[in-house]
Design an enzyme around this catalytic site. Structure first.
Site, short mmCIF file in Angstrom:
data_model
loop_
_atom_site.label_atom_id
_atom_site.label_comp_id
_atom_site.label_asym_id
_atom_site.label_seq_id
_atom_site.Cartn_x
_atom_site.Cartn_y
_atom_site.Cartn_z
N ILE A 1 4.89 -1.14 2.88
CA ILE A 1 4.54 0.26 2.63
C ILE A 1 5.36 0.76 1.46
CG2 ILE A 1 4.38 2.57 3.62
CD1 ILE A 1 2.60 0.40 4.99
N LYS A 2 4.66 1.28 0.44
CA LYS A 2 5.35 1.73 -0.77
C LYS A 2 5.79 3.18 -0.63
CE LYS A 2 4.09 0.29 -5.10
NZ LYS A 2 3.14 0.00 -6.20
N ILE A 3 7.08 3.41 -0.89
CA ILE A 3 7.67 4.74 -0.84
C ILE A 3 8.40 4.98 -2.16
CG2 ILE A 3 9.40 6.19 0.31
CD1 ILE A 3 8.83 4.64 2.89
N ILE B 1 0.86 -1.18 0.00
CA ILE B 1 0.00 0.00 0.00
C ILE B 1 0.90 1.23 0.00
CG2 ILE B 1 -0.26 -0.03 2.53
CD1 ILE B 1 -3.12 1.13 2.07
#
Length: 368
Positions: free
Chosen positions: A139-141, A108
């Site tokens: 967690i997408k960064i 996400i």
């Protein structure tokens, strides 16, 4: 006869679906893809959620509840998307357990509006991790300049990360360094390194689209002979860099202490040029310990007729270097290509995020 997707998984490639929606979860489709297509994870982004919510009969009850609670647009988005990711994480939990945390992952993304704001990215990554509350989430960064210190801080806080929007080898090396620095911070803070996982999402087809446009503009025989070769060559050189960086003493020491390598992930693997084989960015990028995240169309093409012949990356390093020597000789400024792609990638995700905000705002207004 073993299915092509099963052969791909047996060759060391994790197949992740590049799509998620409430209907996929509730219909049993996601569970079916695990069984029949060897799918072992899911990636999402604002474009995917914008598409899911715009066809959103399955979200009507959730929207009505949020409207009654007078939720803001962004609060509604994070509530709805976090719930989808939570439920997908639960479906993938057996895969996660069976692979010791390597697969069974659901990603996400932090808001693309924060792509150039380090502190806000860190804060939202922590918030999303707490909201989803599943250890098999990622967690997408984005791998922007501002994203790099955020990657280090978020890994350092004991949160698993999918680094997205990587186009150049130079930026990829910075991403690996940011991950390693994060592992060092996590170790200092007393986190269990074996629980921390990360993938580095290297975009493929978009590289060919941009480079091929430039080759056509150059128009020479030498330039045109390089059409549709840059994307695969760039990804192969990324894998070569991955092998080199994780063999170095700083990374090797962490791995010896229980840390995981940051796996290369091939993203943007749907073929944009209809003249190319529709499984090109799958069959030509088979290497041990990689992830290939596919739109459903590419997944089905691979299952139907993708020919898996084993490792197609490490035997081809010399060819990949040669492609880049020829691109430079032909007059392609690849550093400019990758900067344009990063800027465009962020802009596209911001535009999708704003579409998503409008879709949800309109749905909330209608429900009220």
């Amino acid at each position: 006869m073993t299915a092509n997707t099963a052969q791909l998984a047996a060759a060391g490639v994790s197949i992740w679906l590049d799509d998620l929606s409430r209907s996929r979860i509730t219909s049993g489709n996601l569970a079916e893809l695990i069984e029949t297509r060897s799918v072992s994870g899911v990636t999402t982004n604002p474009t995917i959620f914008a598409g899911a919510l715009s066809n959103g009969a399955s979200y009507a009850d959730a929207v009505a509840e949020l409207a009654a609670a007078d939720a803001s647009t962004d609060e509604a988005i994070f509530t709805i998307t976090s719930k989808d990711v939570q439920d997908a994480c639960d479906i993938f939990r057996p895969v996660y357990d069976a692979t010791n945390g390597v697969d069974g992952r659901v990603s996400i993304e932090v808001s693309p509006d924060l792509a150039h704001d380090t502190d806000a990215t860190i804060a939202q990554a922590k918030d999303l991790w707490a909201r989803v509350d599943r250890e098999n989430a990622l967690i997408k960064i984005p791998a922007t300049k501002a994203g790099l210190p955020a990657i280090t801080a978020v890994i350092g806080a004991g949160i698993s990360v999918n680094v997205t929007l990587i186009f150049s080898l130079e930026r990829y090396e910075e991403v690996i360094d940011a991950y390693i620095a994060g592992l060092e911070q996590a170790r200092e803070a007393g986190h269990d390194l074996s629980k921390l996982h990360s993938v580095a999402s290297f975009f493929v087809s978009r590289v060919d689209t941009e480079v091929d446009n430039r080759l056509k503009a150059l128009g020479t025989d030498e330039a045109l002979a390089l059409t549709s070769k840059a994307g695969v060559a760039n990804a192969r050189l990324a894998y070569e860099l991955f092998e080199k960086k994780f063999a170095e003493s700083r990374a090797a020491e962490l791995v010896a202490a229980g840390a995981n390598v940051q796996r290369p992930l091939w993203a943007s693997t749907g073929v944009k040029d209809p003249s190319l084989p529709d499984t090109l960015y799958v069959t030509e990028l088979v290497a041990q310990g990689t992830v290939n995240t596919m739109p459903e169309k590419t997944l089905e093409a691979t299952h139907d007729h993708g020919t898996i012949t084993g490792d197609t990356v490490t035997p081809n390093y010399a060819d990949a270097h040669e492609v880049f020597e020829k691109l430079a000789a032909a007059g392609v400024d690849f550093a400019d290509v990758t900067q344009v792609l990063e800027d465009e990638g962020v802009e596209k995700f911001i535009a999708s995020w704003h579409d998503l905000q409008k879709t949800v705002a309109d749905a909330l207004a209608a429900a009220r």
